[in-house]
Design a protein around this motif. Structure first.
Motif, PDB file in Angstrom:
ATOM      1  N   THR A 133       0.833  -1.206   0.000  1.00 43.02           N
ATOM      2  CA  THR A 133       0.000   0.000   0.000  1.00 43.02           C
ATOM      3  C   THR A 133       0.862   1.249   0.000  1.00 43.02           C
ATOM      4  O   THR A 133       0.559   2.234  -0.691  1.00 43.02           O
ATOM      5  CB  THR A 133      -0.945   0.002   1.220  1.00 43.02           C
ATOM      6  OG1 THR A 133      -1.778  -1.165   1.176  1.00 43.02           O
ATOM      7  CG2 THR A 133      -1.827   1.245   1.235  1.00 43.02           C
ATOM      8  N   GLU A 134       1.956   1.212   0.761  1.00 46.79           N
ATOM      9  CA  GLU A 134       2.876   2.347   0.807  1.00 46.79           C
ATOM     10  C   GLU A 134       3.444   2.657  -0.574  1.00 46.79           C
ATOM     11  O   GLU A 134       3.505   3.828  -0.991  1.00 46.79           O
ATOM     12  CB  GLU A 134       4.005   2.034   1.798  1.00 46.79           C
ATOM     13  CG  GLU A 134       5.033   3.128   1.966  1.00 46.79           C
ATOM     14  CD  GLU A 134       6.151   2.738   2.922  1.00 46.79           C
ATOM     15  OE1 GLU A 134       7.165   3.462   2.953  1.00 46.79           O
ATOM     16  OE2 GLU A 134       6.016   1.716   3.629  1.00 46.79           O
ATOM     17  N   LEU A 136       2.147   1.805  -3.535  1.00 51.77           N
ATOM     18  CA  LEU A 136       1.077   2.225  -4.434  1.00 51.77           C
ATOM     19  C   LEU A 136       0.590   3.636  -4.108  1.00 51.77           C
ATOM     20  O   LEU A 136       0.299   4.424  -5.014  1.00 51.77           O
ATOM     21  CB  LEU A 136      -0.074   1.229  -4.355  1.00 51.77           C
ATOM     22  CG  LEU A 136       0.256  -0.169  -4.901  1.00 51.77           C
ATOM     23  CD1 LEU A 136      -0.812  -1.172  -4.501  1.00 51.77           C
ATOM     24  CD2 LEU A 136       0.404  -0.134  -6.420  1.00 51.77           C
ATOM     25  N   ARG A 137       0.524   3.964  -2.827  1.00 53.79           N
ATOM     26  CA  ARG A 137       0.104   5.312  -2.433  1.00 53.79           C
ATOM     27  C   ARG A 137       1.085   6.356  -2.968  1.00 53.79           C
ATOM     28  O   ARG A 137       0.678   7.420  -3.447  1.00 53.79           O
ATOM     29  CB  ARG A 137      -0.013   5.404  -0.913  1.00 53.79           C
ATOM     30  CG  ARG A 137      -0.575   6.740  -0.419  1.00 53.79           C
ATOM     31  CD  ARG A 137      -0.768   6.749   1.083  1.00 53.79           C
ATOM     32  NE  ARG A 137      -1.839   5.857   1.472  1.00 53.79           N
ATOM     33  CZ  ARG A 137      -1.722   4.815   2.292  1.00 53.79           C
ATOM     34  NH1 ARG A 137      -0.530   4.519   2.800  1.00 53.79           N
ATOM     35  NH2 ARG A 137      -2.758   4.064   2.602  1.00 53.79           N
ATOM     36  N   ASP A 138       2.366   6.046  -2.898  1.00 53.76           N
ATOM     37  CA  ASP A 138       3.361   6.963  -3.431  1.00 53.76           C
ATOM     38  C   ASP A 138       3.216   7.084  -4.948  1.00 53.76           C
ATOM     39  O   ASP A 138       3.371   8.173  -5.521  1.00 53.76           O
ATOM     40  CB  ASP A 138       4.768   6.483  -3.063  1.00 53.76           C
ATOM     41  CG  ASP A 138       5.852   7.452  -3.509  1.00 53.76           C
ATOM     42  OD1 ASP A 138       5.727   8.659  -3.238  1.00 53.76           O
ATOM     43  OD2 ASP A 138       6.832   6.999  -4.138  1.00 53.76           O
ATOM     44  N   VAL A 140       0.432   6.789  -6.648  1.00 50.30           N
ATOM     45  CA  VAL A 140      -0.729   7.643  -6.917  1.00 50.30           C
ATOM     46  C   VAL A 140      -0.349   9.113  -6.721  1.00 50.30           C
ATOM     47  O   VAL A 140      -0.694   9.977  -7.536  1.00 50.30           O
ATOM     48  CB  VAL A 140      -1.907   7.252  -5.997  1.00 50.30           C
ATOM     49  CG1 VAL A 140      -3.032   8.292  -6.099  1.00 50.30           C
ATOM     50  CG2 VAL A 140      -2.437   5.861  -6.355  1.00 50.30           C
ATOM     51  N   ALA A 141       0.393   9.399  -5.662  1.00 52.26           N
ATOM     52  CA  ALA A 141       0.796  10.783  -5.376  1.00 52.26           C
ATOM     53  C   ALA A 141       1.671  11.348  -6.489  1.00 52.26           C
ATOM     54  O   ALA A 141       1.621  12.547  -6.791  1.00 52.26           O
ATOM     55  CB  ALA A 141       1.541  10.844  -4.044  1.00 52.26           C
ATOM     56  N   ASP A 148      -7.152   2.895  -6.112  1.00 56.03           N
ATOM     57  CA  ASP A 148      -7.151   2.982  -4.657  1.00 56.03           C
ATOM     58  C   ASP A 148      -6.016   2.117  -4.092  1.00 56.03           C
ATOM     59  O   ASP A 148      -5.991   0.905  -4.329  1.00 56.03           O
ATOM     60  CB  ASP A 148      -8.498   2.493  -4.110  1.00 56.03           C
ATOM     61  CG  ASP A 148      -8.529   2.512  -2.601  1.00 56.03           C
ATOM     62  OD1 ASP A 148      -8.195   1.477  -1.985  1.00 56.03           O
ATOM     63  OD2 ASP A 148      -8.859   3.568  -2.028  1.00 56.03           O
ATOM     64  N   PRO A 149      -5.087   2.712  -3.348  1.00 56.19           N
ATOM     65  CA  PRO A 149      -3.888   1.959  -2.919  1.00 56.19           C
ATOM     66  C   PRO A 149      -4.183   0.728  -2.069  1.00 56.19           C
ATOM     67  O   PRO A 149      -3.612  -0.342  -2.320  1.00 56.19           O
ATOM     68  CB  PRO A 149      -3.088   3.002  -2.124  1.00 56.19           C
ATOM     69  CG  PRO A 149      -3.521   4.311  -2.684  1.00 56.19           C
ATOM     70  CD  PRO A 149      -4.982   4.146  -3.014  1.00 56.19           C
ATOM     71  N   ALA A 150      -5.057   0.844  -1.068  1.00 55.67           N
ATOM     72  CA  ALA A 150      -5.295  -0.288  -0.173  1.00 55.67           C
ATOM     73  C   ALA A 150      -6.000  -1.435  -0.893  1.00 55.67           C
ATOM     74  O   ALA A 150      -5.618  -2.605  -0.752  1.00 55.67           O
ATOM     75  CB  ALA A 150      -6.120   0.165   1.033  1.00 55.67           C
TER      76      ALA A 150
END
Length: 202
Positions: A133-134, A136-138, A140-141, A148-150
């Protein structure tokens, strides 16, 4: 010199337990066997681990977490998210493949123990999903990924299960498995990319 209760540590007990499990298997290994290997009384072992179940749970946790440090390091890198995701998945596959290939008896033993300790396994998977998730969240940013990262972390983990779930361990030494892994990761990365976002293959 035989260890004393003062020098006996939880880590030494876990190391000895792993060796006992390697020799006797999970069905026959006992706390007495572990104590004998350490040259102490079984009561000394119980001072660190109150029950046989607690000892088996702890040694299972230690085994599962062996590759987590490297994976966490990859997840925390300040680098291109696509490369980081590929490296993370590759490191997970490599770690599992080495465990199965380098010490098949111990791998089979711990496959039994993970079945006994579902809470430990659930926490291990939660940690891995957190790392995914970390990344993927980065992504997306940075505008690289668009999902959706999670939710996507769980999907990526499930989609690559053939390359880290012990159920598929027999396939990991098969010729061509690396090419099949690369093809799955390539497909996942194409699906994750934001529309119009940067592409490693363009």
């Amino acid at each position: 010199m035989s260890p004393t209760t003062e020098t006996l540590t939880a880590e030494r007990i876990l190391e000895a337990t792993e060796e006992v499990l390697r020799r006797h298997g999970p069905a026959k290994a006992t706390v007495v066997d572990v104590a004998r290997a350490l040259g102490v009384s079984h009561g000394s072992v119980y001072r660190h681990f109150r029950t046989k179940a607690a000892l088996r749970e702890a040694v299972t946790q230690r085994w599962l977490d062996r590759a987590s440090g490297r994976l966490a390091g990859i997840a925390a890198r300040d680098s291109d998210p696509e490369t980081r995701l590929r490296d993370w998945l590759s490191a997970l596959f490599e770690a599992k493949r080495h465990k199965a290939g380098d010490d098949p008896e111990l791998f089979a033993t711990f496959s039994v123990l993970t079945g006994e300790n579902s809470q430990v396994v659930d926490q291990h998977i939660a940690d891995l999903l957190g790392q995914l998730t970390e990344i993927l969240r980065d992504g997306v940013a940075r505008g690289v990924f668009a999902l959706d990262p999670a939710v996507t972390a769980r999907a990526v983990f499930d989609a690559t299960g053939r390359f880290h779930d012990p159920f598929y361990a027999r396939e990991w030494g098969r010729p061509g498995i690396q090419a099949e892994f690369d093809a799955v990761v390539d497909l996942l990365l194409r699906g994750l990319r934001a529309t119009g976002g940067p592409s490693k293959t363009s």
